[in-house]
Write an enzyme that holds these catalytic residues in place. Structure first.
Site, PDB file in Angstrom:
ATOM      1  N   ASP A 165       0.035  -7.612   1.290  1.00  0.00           N
ATOM      2  CA  ASP A 165       0.477  -6.222   1.455  1.00  0.00           C
ATOM      3  C   ASP A 165       2.001  -6.101   1.519  1.00  0.00           C
ATOM      4  O   ASP A 165       2.547  -5.339   2.301  1.00  0.00           O
ATOM      5  CB  ASP A 165      -0.180  -5.573   2.683  1.00  0.00           C
ATOM      6  CG  ASP A 165      -0.104  -4.042   2.652  1.00  0.00           C
ATOM      7  OD1 ASP A 165       0.192  -3.491   1.577  1.00  0.00           O
ATOM      8  OD2 ASP A 165      -0.334  -3.407   3.700  1.00  0.00           O
ATOM      9  N   SER A 217       4.577   2.545   7.907  1.00  0.00           N
ATOM     10  CA  SER A 217       4.206   1.374   7.101  1.00  0.00           C
ATOM     11  C   SER A 217       5.362   0.887   6.252  1.00  0.00           C
ATOM     12  O   SER A 217       6.005   1.675   5.554  1.00  0.00           O
ATOM     13  CB  SER A 217       3.051   1.720   6.160  1.00  0.00           C
ATOM     14  OG  SER A 217       1.851   1.762   6.847  1.00  0.00           O
ATOM     15  N   HIS A 233       0.813  -1.223   0.000  1.00  0.00           N
ATOM     16  CA  HIS A 233       0.000   0.000   0.000  1.00  0.00           C
ATOM     17  C   HIS A 233       0.850   1.279   0.000  1.00  0.00           C
ATOM     18  O   HIS A 233       0.346   2.355  -0.305  1.00  0.00           O
ATOM     19  CB  HIS A 233      -1.034  -0.001   1.133  1.00  0.00           C
ATOM     20  CG  HIS A 233      -0.509   0.278   2.505  1.00  0.00           C
ATOM     21  ND1 HIS A 233      -0.329  -0.719   3.446  1.00  0.00           N
ATOM     22  CD2 HIS A 233      -0.144   1.432   3.126  1.00  0.00           C
ATOM     23  CE1 HIS A 233       0.129  -0.178   4.567  1.00  0.00           C
ATOM     24  NE2 HIS A 233       0.255   1.120   4.393  1.00  0.00           N
TER      25      HIS A 233
END
Length: 296
Positions: free
Chosen positions: A55, A137, A25
């Site tokens: 992911d 992230s 992402h």
């Protein structure tokens, strides 16, 4: 141009190329990828492969500026309560190389999220109270030895209107390694497909349950088969209104359970499916001959 920022881990150096793992992402939809090294130098990166479901994405860069690489720990040996440290760039490059510390709060949490195209993804994750924020992230969660135990990927900030503190989630390193090996080799992850259209039993109205002949049964959860795709493994094995309740002895309550059980397998494996048809409990063995690329 719209820019997203996240973190990553350089985990491999091979000749004049170095490899970075991050979250899908973080780079999803990117036309170009710039990498800011801890030293402050900027390089351009090239996407090797990405996988929406886990992911995880892998990027390659020129290796001449890379002096050290990260080492993955065996995430099966992590214990609840042990120290965990995150490194990343919360809120982006202004706060690059921020280090935060906490503990492992829990293991094997199922975290459900939506992809941009509306797919529901269920991820097995490590829960931690380390402070992570947007921009962390794709960065590492490391143990006290400095080994990578997970890739920080998400956090819960609120639940039903209640503010939530200290609930971050990381993809365990063993899962990460399995995915990056496939991304490096093939640029994508190949997963088996059954070829069924399905709905969660719990999503059906009473009139729909009656139509399916399931109104007066003891079944409270499971996955209802709507149709099967010709030529795929489920074709000829299931009929409409069959309800899948187990795969290989593991309880299947909903579509994400089915997906995660299925995705533990490789093409060529055989699975045993327990299901109900006309109120009779039945089992069938299905060989997984096709991949998700074959779904229409």
């Amino acid at each position: 141009a719209v820019a997203g920022e996240g973190s990553g881990v350089i985990y491999k150096k091979d000749g004049d190329t170095a490899y970075i793992v991050t979250n899908n992402h973080v780079i999803s939809g990117a036309e170009k990828i710039d990498i800011l090294l801890a030293s402050g130098e900027k390089l351009s990166g090239e996407l090797v492969g990405a996988d929406t479901y886990s992911d995880i994405a892998v990027i390659k860069i020129a290796a001449d500026k890379v002096t050290t690489i990260a080492e993955f720990a065996n995430s099966d040996t992590i214990k609840v309560g042990e120290t965990a440290i995150a490194i990343g760039s919360p809120l982006g490059s202004v706060y690059a190389n921020t280090v935060t510390q906490g503990i492992i709060s829990s293991l094997s949490r199922t975290v459900t999220s939506q992809t941009e195209d509306g797919q529901t993804i269920s991820t097995n994750a490590i829960q931690t109270d380390v402070a992570i924020n947007p921009g962390n992230s794709g960065g590492p969660l490391i143990n006290i030895q400095g080994q990578v135990i997970g890739i920080n990927s998400s956090k819960i900030t609120s639940s039903s209107g209640v503010a939530v503190e200290g609930m971050g989630f990381a993809i365990p390193s063993n899962d990460v390694v399995q995915i990056i090996n496939q991304l490096e080799t093939n640029g994508k992850v190949t997963r088996p497909a059954l070829g069924v259209q399905m709905v969660n039993l719990t999503d059906l109205s009473t009139s729909q349950l009656e139509k399916a002949g399931l109104a007066n049964t003891d079944l409270t959860s499971g996955v209802l088969i709507v149709s099967t795709q010709p030529g795929l493994p489920a074709d000829g094995k299931f009929e409409p209104y069959d309800v899948i309740i187990e795969i290989d002895g593991e309880t299947i309550e909903n579509k994400s359970d089915l997906q995660s059980e299925l995705y533990k397998h490789q093409i060529g494996d055989t699975i045993t499916v327990t299901y109900y048809r006309n109120n009779k409990k039945m089992t069938v063995d299905i060989k997984l001959t096709h991949s998700t690329d074959d779904l229409s």
